[in-house]
Design an enzyme around this catalytic site. Structure first.
Site, PDB file in Angstrom:
ATOM      1  N   LYS A   1       0.839  -1.217   0.000  1.00 59.16           N
ATOM      2  CA  LYS A   1       0.000   0.000   0.000  1.00 59.16           C
ATOM      3  C   LYS A   1       0.871   1.263   0.000  1.00 59.16           C
ATOM      4  CE  LYS A   1      -1.397   1.508   4.209  1.00 59.16           C
ATOM      5  NZ  LYS A   1      -1.124   2.894   4.620  1.00 59.16           N
ATOM      6  N   ASN A   2       1.907   1.280   0.848  1.00 57.04           N
ATOM      7  CA  ASN A   2       2.682   2.508   1.014  1.00 57.04           C
ATOM      8  C   ASN A   2       3.653   2.766  -0.140  1.00 57.04           C
ATOM      9  OD1 ASN A   2       1.284   3.069   3.286  1.00 57.04           O
ATOM     10  ND2 ASN A   2       2.899   2.496   4.729  1.00 57.04           N
TER      11      ASN A   2
ATOM     12  N   CYS B   1      -4.054  12.853  14.211  1.00 58.51           N
ATOM     13  CA  CYS B   1      -4.224  11.463  13.807  1.00 58.51           C
ATOM     14  C   CYS B   1      -4.104  10.624  15.077  1.00 58.51           C
ATOM     15  CB  CYS B   1      -3.117  11.154  12.813  1.00 58.51           C
ATOM     16  SG  CYS B   1      -2.747   9.459  12.517  1.00 58.51           S
TER      17      CYS B   1
ATOM     18  N   ARG C   1       1.644  14.342  13.722  1.00 54.81           N
ATOM     19  CA  ARG C   1       1.974  14.147  12.314  1.00 54.81           C
ATOM     20  C   ARG C   1       1.840  15.400  11.428  1.00 54.81           C
ATOM     21  NH1 ARG C   1      -0.427   8.638  10.159  1.00 54.81           N
ATOM     22  NH2 ARG C   1       1.329   8.825   8.732  1.00 54.81           N
ATOM     23  N   PRO C   2       2.663  16.392  11.668  1.00 52.85           N
ATOM     24  CA  PRO C   2       2.612  17.593  10.822  1.00 52.85           C
ATOM     25  C   PRO C   2       3.210  17.333   9.436  1.00 52.85           C
ATOM     26  CG  PRO C   2       4.452  17.725  12.360  1.00 52.85           C
ATOM     27  CD  PRO C   2       3.718  16.452  12.690  1.00 52.85           C
TER      28      PRO C   2
ATOM     29  N   ASP D   1       5.534   0.410  12.041  1.00 51.98           N
ATOM     30  CA  ASP D   1       4.304  -0.247  11.580  1.00 51.98           C
ATOM     31  C   ASP D   1       4.233  -1.720  11.990  1.00 51.98           C
ATOM     32  OD1 ASP D   1       3.530   2.123  10.463  1.00 51.98           O
ATOM     33  OD2 ASP D   1       3.984   1.572   8.391  1.00 51.98           O
TER      34      ASP D   1
ATOM     35  N   ARG E   1      -8.096  -0.501   5.622  1.00 55.90           N
ATOM     36  CA  ARG E   1      -7.325   0.545   4.943  1.00 55.90           C
ATOM     37  C   ARG E   1      -6.030  -0.005   4.372  1.00 55.90           C
ATOM     38  NH1 ARG E   1      -6.252   5.792   8.249  1.00 55.90           N
ATOM     39  NH2 ARG E   1      -5.173   6.080   6.289  1.00 55.90           N
TER      40      ARG E   1
HETATM   41  C1  EPZ Z   1       4.813   6.826   6.516  1.00 60.46           C
HETATM   42  O1  EPZ Z   1       4.074   7.887   7.127  1.00 60.46           O
HETATM   43  C2  EPZ Z   1       3.860   5.663   6.378  1.00 60.46           C
HETATM   44  N1  EPZ Z   1       2.745   6.063   5.547  1.00 60.46           N
HETATM   45  C3  EPZ Z   1       3.398   5.219   7.765  1.00 60.46           C
HETATM   46  O2  EPZ Z   1       2.595   4.072   7.616  1.00 60.46           O
HETATM   47  C4  EPZ Z   1       4.619   4.871   8.617  1.00 60.46           C
HETATM   48  O3  EPZ Z   1       4.200   4.571   9.933  1.00 60.46           O
HETATM   49  C5  EPZ Z   1       5.590   6.045   8.651  1.00 60.46           C
HETATM   50  O4  EPZ Z   1       5.937   6.457   7.299  1.00 60.46           O
HETATM   51  C6  EPZ Z   1       6.880   5.733   9.382  1.00 60.46           C
HETATM   52  O5  EPZ Z   1       7.514   4.648   8.780  1.00 60.46           O
HETATM   53  C7  EPZ Z   1       2.852   6.006   4.226  1.00 60.46           C
HETATM   54  O6  EPZ Z   1       3.871   5.647   3.654  1.00 60.46           O
HETATM   55  C8  EPZ Z   1       1.652   6.382   3.423  1.00 60.46           C
HETATM   56  P1  EPZ Z   1       6.945  10.206   8.447  1.00 60.46           P
HETATM   57  P2  EPZ Z   1       4.643   9.353   7.123  1.00 60.46           P
HETATM   58  O7  EPZ Z   1       6.724  11.492   7.737  1.00 60.46           O
HETATM   59  O8  EPZ Z   1       5.428   9.569   5.890  1.00 60.46           O
HETATM   60  C9  EPZ Z   1       7.502  13.554  11.774  1.00 60.46           C
HETATM   61  C10 EPZ Z   1       0.700   2.725   8.004  1.00 60.46           C
HETATM   62  O9  EPZ Z   1       0.208   2.176   9.022  1.00 60.46           O
HETATM   63  N2  EPZ Z   1       7.283  14.551  10.706  1.00 60.46           N
HETATM   64  O10 EPZ Z   1       8.099   9.359   8.029  1.00 60.46           O
HETATM   65  O11 EPZ Z   1       3.492  10.260   7.384  1.00 60.46           O
HETATM   66  C11 EPZ Z   1       6.260  12.712  12.055  1.00 60.46           C
HETATM   67  O12 EPZ Z   1       5.356  13.369  12.897  1.00 60.46           O
HETATM   68  C12 EPZ Z   1       1.230   4.146   8.078  1.00 60.46           C
HETATM   69  O13 EPZ Z   1       0.736   2.179   6.889  1.00 60.46           O
HETATM   70  C13 EPZ Z   1       7.380  15.881  11.003  1.00 60.46           C
HETATM   71  O14 EPZ Z   1       7.633  16.283  12.143  1.00 60.46           O
HETATM   72  O15 EPZ Z   1       5.607   9.339   8.354  1.00 60.46           O
HETATM   73  C14 EPZ Z   1       6.868  11.462  12.659  1.00 60.46           C
HETATM   74  O16 EPZ Z   1       7.145  11.657  14.007  1.00 60.46           O
HETATM   75  C15 EPZ Z   1       0.961   4.794   9.392  1.00 60.46           C
HETATM   76  N3  EPZ Z   1       7.155  16.808   9.993  1.00 60.46           N
HETATM   77  C16 EPZ Z   1       8.181  11.309  11.895  1.00 60.46           C
HETATM   78  O17 EPZ Z   1       8.464  12.608  11.332  1.00 60.46           O
HETATM   79  C17 EPZ Z   1       6.866  16.415   8.720  1.00 60.46           C
HETATM   80  O18 EPZ Z   1       6.684  17.293   7.852  1.00 60.46           O
HETATM   81  C18 EPZ Z   1       8.169  10.304  10.768  1.00 60.46           C
HETATM   82  O19 EPZ Z   1       6.993  10.480   9.997  1.00 60.46           O
HETATM   83  C19 EPZ Z   1       6.790  15.041   8.423  1.00 60.46           C
HETATM   84  C20 EPZ Z   1       7.003  14.118   9.437  1.00 60.46           C
END
Ligand code: EPZ
Length: 423
Positions: free
Chosen positions: A22-23, A119, A124-125, A308, A400
């Site tokens: 999916k991702n 969320c 998650r900003p 995950d 999902r």
């Molecule tokens: C991806 O989310 C995945 N989603 C998530 O899978 C997964 O848990 C996550 O990466 C971590 O591996 C998809 O690929 C669609 P991040 P993502 O940006 O990209 C912080 C699932 O269950 N951050 O890597 O949204 C954030 O808050 C889902 O399939 C900022 O601060 O995660 C977090 O603490 C859930 N500012 C960290 O970085 C930003 O602009 C990592 O988040 C972006 C992120």
């Protein structure tokens, strides 16, 4: 609203075919916005988030075709995109809608995407997506809950992500491919979904080096063209079924997976005593431990142990002898499943981002509520090993991201059924 009814205590045995990731499929679908020519994506999982992304692209007036039902393949034509907008109604059901921001502004010079908001697993900003786009020359404004990005043409730049972000890296990669000049992304995410996206973009004519390493170099091109791409297997679904085999005292053969994407998960499961071996390049065999022992896990960015997989590992830890320390470092609120597991009889205490699981404890069936996608998977695994009946509410979370999980589990011996309110 559908629920799962699980009668636990059955040993799982047999073969499970792993679906596409999916991702990886979500950014690939968004990347189709970068060209007027058809982009054909294969090995697409039939899960709710993919349907949401297809709805979003259709809302933008992309044309989407699928030769089969349920679809495992899409051909997306973004010839005319009249609405460069991801509306709140869709973004609130799926944060990954934000992946359309980069491609839209890169190709059309304008994008309007709803801010995702909070969320269940954390705040998650998307501030880093926005900072990087600004660095690429986009004028950004935030108005009425929407991000608006404008740029005649993005300009190549060097951007260092202050924190590793998976969708952030994907969003900016899909913007930089059409920017003028060279873009260097530093501290980029290493997750296997990134090189998979880069492979698709390269087939479309993009010039990318270093995807899958911390530094990605992109030489922008004027135009991209159509391509065909097979999406990588879902490493989290694979890991979930590894735990399903291990927790039920069973033996499963997982096919169509990629063991190279599961190093940290396989290492931790082996530490617990679980036997895992590769069968060819696309298969994994899991055989339960004679005696499951506790192990410690810290979630990290790839190649570390995936956040995950944390809930699924916690379910396993409840059945392991000893004390497992689980530390969640990616999201601040990703332990909502723990209190539900405790209601089933688990011994888990949470102190900040540390969960201490003392096992083994027999689990007993209870009505429990799923709070997010992977939490639901953890509860299903707990239900598979619990005595009596476990009812899991709000299984739309699991829909999902898992394709027919109940059918796959039933095919290897689990007693699990979907009960809809009407039925
Ligand atoms: C991806 O989310 C995945 N989603 C998530 O899978 C997964 O848990 C996550 O990466 C971590 O591996 C998809 O690929 C669609 P991040 P993502 O940006 O990209 C912080 C699932 O269950 N951050 O890597 O949204 C954030 O808050 C889902 O399939 C900022 O601060 O995660 C977090 O603490 C859930 N500012 C960290 O970085 C930003 O602009 C990592 O988040 C972006 C992120």
């Amino acid at each position: 609203m559908d629920r799962f009814k699980i009668e636990g205590g059955r040993r799982l045995e047999g073969t499970v075919r792993i679906s596409g990731a999916k991702n990886a499929a979500l950014p690939a679908m968004a990347a189709a916005l970068l060209t007027a020519e058809p982009v054909r994506l294969q090995n697409i999982p039939h899960v709710r988030d993919i349907i949401t992304m297809a709805k979003l692209l259709a809302h933008m007036r992309c044309h989407i075709e699928s030769p089969d039902l349920p679809p495992s393949e899409f051909t997306i034509r973004a010839e005319t995109v009249s609405h460069a907008e991801a509306p709140y109604e869709l973004v609130k059901t799926m944060r990954a809608s934000v992946l359309t921001l980069g491609p839209l502004v890169a190709r059309f010079g304008y994008a309007r995407v709803s801010l995702p908001g909070g969320c269940a697993i954390g705040s998650r900003p998307i501030d880093l997506h926005i900072q990087a786009l600004e660095k690429l020359g986009a004028a950004i404004s935030i108005d009425h809950g929407y991000v608006e990005a404008r740029a005649k043409r993005l300009r190549g730049t060097t951007f260092r992500f202050p924190k590793i972000t998976v969708t952030g890296t994907e969003n900016i990669l899909t913007a930089a491919v059409l920017a003028e000049g060279e873009t260097i992304l530093e501290n980029a995410a290493l997750e296997p979904e990134i090189p998979d996206l880069a492979e698709l973009l390269t087939k479309m004519g993009a010039k990318i080096e270093g995807a899958g390493t911390p530094t990605i170099r992109v030489l922008g091109v004027e135009k991209l063209h159509g391509a065909t791409h097979v999406v990588i297997p879902d490493r989290i679904e694979t890991g979930t079924f590894l735990v399903a085999g291990a927790i039920t005292g069973g033996e499963l053969l997982l096919t169509n997976c990629d063991p190279r994407h599961l190093g940290a998960v396989i290492d931790r499961l082996k530490e617990c005593g679980v036997e895992i071996r590769c069968e060819g390049q696309r298969g994994l065999r899991v055989r339960a431990a004679k005696r499951l022992v506790a192990a410690d896990v810290t979630t990290e960015e790839f190649p570390g142990f995936a956040t995950d997989m944390q809930a699924q590992f916690m379910a396993l830890a409840t059945q392991a002898h000893g004390i497992s320390h689980i530390r969640e470092t990616i999201f601040e609120n990703r332990y909502l499943h723990a209190s539900e597991m405790v209601r089933m009889g688990a011994n888990i205490t949470i102190e900040g981002n540390l969960a201490v699981v003392t096992g083994p404890t027999p689990l007993t069936g209870a009505p429990v509520t799923a709070s997010d996608l992977r939490a639901s998977a953890g509860l299903v695994l707990a239900g598979l090993v619990a005595n009596n009946t476990t009812w899991i509410d709000r299984v739309y979370h699991i829909d999902r991201g898992y394709e027919r999980i109940e059918d796959k589990l039933r095919s290897v011996g689990a007693r699990i059924e979907r009960v809809s309110d009407a039925g």
